[in-house]
Design an enzyme around this catalytic site. Structure first.
Site, PDB file in Angstrom:
ATOM      1  N   THR A 102       0.874  -1.296   0.023  1.00 18.34           N
ATOM      2  CA  THR A 102       0.032  -0.027   0.034  1.00 18.34           C
ATOM      3  C   THR A 102       1.070   1.295  -0.049  1.00 18.34           C
ATOM      4  O   THR A 102       0.397   2.162  -0.835  1.00 18.34           O
ATOM      5  CB  THR A 102      -0.767  -0.100   1.050  1.00 18.34           C
ATOM      6  OG1 THR A 102      -1.610  -1.083   1.160  1.00 18.34           O
ATOM      7  CG2 THR A 102      -1.733   1.258   1.294  1.00 18.34           C
ATOM      8  N   TYR A 155       5.837  -1.252   8.488  1.00 19.73           N
ATOM      9  CA  TYR A 155       5.451   0.099   8.431  1.00 19.73           C
ATOM     10  C   TYR A 155       6.312   1.149   8.286  1.00 19.73           C
ATOM     11  O   TYR A 155       6.407   1.860   7.077  1.00 19.73           O
ATOM     12  CB  TYR A 155       4.557   0.381   9.574  1.00 19.73           C
ATOM     13  CG  TYR A 155       3.959   1.576   9.853  1.00 19.73           C
ATOM     14  CD1 TYR A 155       2.684   1.806   8.987  1.00 19.73           C
ATOM     15  CD2 TYR A 155       4.073   2.492  10.646  1.00 19.73           C
ATOM     16  CE1 TYR A 155       2.113   2.900   8.947  1.00 19.73           C
ATOM     17  CE2 TYR A 155       3.187   3.572  10.761  1.00 19.73           C
ATOM     18  CZ  TYR A 155       2.290   3.934   9.949  1.00 19.73           C
ATOM     19  OH  TYR A 155       1.554   5.255  10.431  1.00 19.73           O
ATOM     20  N   LYS A 159       6.992   3.588   4.989  1.00 21.75           N
ATOM     21  CA  LYS A 159       6.596   4.979   5.024  1.00 21.75           C
ATOM     22  C   LYS A 159       7.797   5.714   4.652  1.00 21.75           C
ATOM     23  O   LYS A 159       8.008   6.665   3.969  1.00 21.75           O
ATOM     24  CB  LYS A 159       6.306   5.442   6.639  1.00 21.75           C
ATOM     25  CG  LYS A 159       4.761   4.789   6.771  1.00 21.75           C
ATOM     26  CD  LYS A 159       3.731   5.859   6.098  1.00 21.75           C
ATOM     27  CE  LYS A 159       2.386   5.744   6.590  1.00 21.75           C
ATOM     28  NZ  LYS A 159       1.479   6.342   5.995  1.00 21.75           N
ATOM     29  N   ARG A 196      -4.094  -0.194  19.831  1.00 17.20           N
ATOM     30  CA  ARG A 196      -3.333   0.907  20.115  1.00 17.20           C
ATOM     31  C   ARG A 196      -3.712   1.152  21.670  1.00 17.20           C
ATOM     32  O   ARG A 196      -4.750   0.963  22.059  1.00 17.20           O
ATOM     33  CB  ARG A 196      -3.288   1.963  19.359  1.00 17.20           C
ATOM     34  CG  ARG A 196      -2.429   1.656  18.214  1.00 17.20           C
ATOM     35  CD  ARG A 196      -2.382   2.900  17.203  1.00 17.20           C
ATOM     36  NE  ARG A 196      -3.591   2.795  16.377  1.00 17.20           N
ATOM     37  CZ  ARG A 196      -3.463   3.957  15.540  1.00 17.20           C
ATOM     38  NH1 ARG A 196      -2.596   4.626  14.980  1.00 17.20           N
ATOM     39  NH2 ARG A 196      -4.581   3.763  14.386  1.00 17.20           N
TER      40      ARG A 196
HETATM   41  N1  UDP Z   1       0.823  -0.183  25.017  1.00 15.65           N
HETATM   42  C1  UDP Z   1       0.394  -0.434  26.551  1.00 15.65           C
HETATM   43  N2  UDP Z   1      -0.805  -1.293  26.606  1.00 15.65           N
HETATM   44  C2  UDP Z   1      -1.409  -1.677  25.593  1.00 15.65           C
HETATM   45  C3  UDP Z   1      -1.468  -1.273  24.407  1.00 15.65           C
HETATM   46  C4  UDP Z   1      -0.045  -0.598  24.114  1.00 15.65           C
HETATM   47  O1  UDP Z   1       1.425  -0.319  27.369  1.00 15.65           O
HETATM   48  O2  UDP Z   1      -2.602  -2.292  25.827  1.00 15.65           O
HETATM   49  C5  UDP Z   1       2.036   0.421  24.860  1.00 15.65           C
HETATM   50  C6  UDP Z   1       2.826   0.041  23.843  1.00 15.65           C
HETATM   51  O3  UDP Z   1       3.708  -0.961  24.353  1.00 15.65           O
HETATM   52  C7  UDP Z   1       3.604   1.570  23.537  1.00 15.65           C
HETATM   53  C8  UDP Z   1       2.811   2.380  23.898  1.00 15.65           C
HETATM   54  O4  UDP Z   1       1.462   1.830  24.529  1.00 15.65           O
HETATM   55  O5  UDP Z   1       4.786   1.645  24.342  1.00 15.65           O
HETATM   56  C9  UDP Z   1       1.985   3.103  22.609  1.00 15.65           C
HETATM   57  O6  UDP Z   1       1.619   2.033  21.942  1.00 15.65           O
HETATM   58  P1  UDP Z   1       0.709   2.055  20.546  1.00 15.65           P
HETATM   59  O7  UDP Z   1       0.426   0.704  19.986  1.00 15.65           O
HETATM   60  O8  UDP Z   1      -0.494   2.826  20.629  1.00 15.65           O
HETATM   61  O9  UDP Z   1       1.543   3.058  19.638  1.00 15.65           O
HETATM   62  P2  UDP Z   1       2.922   3.131  18.909  1.00 15.65           P
HETATM   63  O10 UDP Z   1       3.447   4.466  19.454  1.00 15.65           O
HETATM   64  O11 UDP Z   1       3.867   2.195  19.762  1.00 15.65           O
HETATM   65  O12 UDP Z   1       2.840   2.762  17.672  1.00 15.65           O
END
Ligand code: UDP
Length: 319
Positions: A102, A155, A159, A196
């Site tokens: 994509t 990803y 990007k 997320r």
């Molecule tokens: N995270 C967490 N618990 C969850 C989901 C994510 O502690 O249930 C943490 C994850 O390990 C990361 C941060 O939250 O350090 C942000 O994760 P996200 O997947 O939202 O986005 P990223 O910035 O990593 O792409």
């Protein structure tokens, strides 16, 4: 049918990824300003429900299309926003090849379409181009620390490739292009099960379930409310600046702080529990330096994160 707002400069704008979280919020803003918006999406990681509020505008049309196929359209188009990409770590594990294609073949198809239409392209790139950054906060001049083979590479590298392709089209064909590097953004219309951190913590809090903090929870992120994000994208598109430019909120918090604040704001009985880090190459720190956005676009975020979280919790409660 909602009438669109009055504007002397109605543009026809394509939003690729219009059914996604950022794409649908962006489309709504553009429609309210009076533009004609053509949304496209293949629903790889987005929701038909996000299209419903857009379909109430008379100036909105939609067709199901995968950007991996060439885009053909009879009418004139002046701007194309590319928001078409799955963006959650869950997607990285499930559909890595689709993400790579994509953002490479799909990106090329959109660039060729823009060349043909003499349209300006804005790419929603990402803070993931900085990988697990070794400088803090991240400025656009930083080249990043990306593991090219890891689980996130589908990803991050895609990007990065997209940015390189865009710059090649600009150099070779003088195509008008804009590159925004989006930092963690949250708000209404996020997928509740996209894994997320914001939707996960909110869903857990609303159901009084344990809040799953990964690792020690000391990792940081900086969260931008979606209306601020969209405002930054529109300002960049209509500016004379190519970028890349960081669009994000520089207020940095740990995941433990986020968990505790969401429990408080949702009035929840949930308790924080710690789980092993599940995502490889999980960045330890992330915070945008937004001096360039302030200088070139006169943009900075306005919504305080507590206020944004309250609105987001309310939306999740209702939906
Ligand atoms: N995270 C967490 N618990 C969850 C989901 C994510 O502690 O249930 C943490 C994850 O390990 C990361 C941060 O939250 O350090 C942000 O994760 P996200 O997947 O939202 O986005 P990223 O910035 O990593 O792409």
């Amino acid at each position: 049918m909602k009438k669109t707002g009055k504007s002397d400069f109605v543009k026809t704008i394509i939003v690729a990824g219009a059914a996604g979280f950022i794409g649908s919020n962006l489309s709504e803003r553009l429609l309210k300003e009076g533009n004609r918006v053509i949304g496209i999406d293949n629903f790889a990681s987005s929701s038909r429900k996000n299209i419903e509020p857009l379909s109430e505008f008379e100036n909105f049309s939609f067709f199901e299309h995968d950007v991996q196929e060439p885009l053909e359209l009879g009418e004139n188009v002046s701007q194309v926003y590319n928001c078409a990409s799955p963006a959650s770590p869950i997607d990285f594990a499930k559909i890595p090849i689709e993400i790579l294609m994509t953002n490479s073949l799909g990106m090329k198809n959109l660039l060729d379409f823009c060349l043909q239409k003499k349209a300006r392209l804005l790419q929603t790139s990402t803070s993931e181009v900085y990988g697990d950054p070794l400088v803090h906060p991240q400025k656009e001049s930083y080249w990043g620390n990306v593991n090219p083979l890891g689980e996130r590479s589908c990803y991050d590298e895609a990007k990065r490739f997209a940015e390189a392709l865009i710059m090649a089209y600009k150099r070779k064909y003088s195509l008008e292009v804009r590159i925004a590097r989006i930092f963690n953004t949250y708000g209404p219309r996020m997928r509740k099960d996209d894994g997320r951190v914001v939707p996960s913590f909110i869903e857990q809090a609303l159901h009084n379930q344990p809040i799953t903090v990964f690792g020690e929870g000391k990792q940081t992120r900086s969260f931008c409310y979606v209306s601020d994000q969209v405002d930054g994208l529109v300002k960049l598109m209509n500016s004379g600046f190519t970028g890349p430019v960081n669009i994000g909120n520089p207020v940095e918090i740990t995941m433990i702080e986020l968990a505790e604040k969401i429990i408080e704001l949702a009035n929840s009985k949930s308790k924080v529990i710690f789980k092993p880090l599940i995502h490889a190459d999980d960045p330890k720190k992330r915070k945008p330096d937004i001096s360039l956005a302030k200088e070139k676009l006169g943009w900075e975020p306005k919504v305080h994160w507590e206020e944004g979280m309250k609105k987001t919790i309310e939306w999740f409660r209702k939906n």
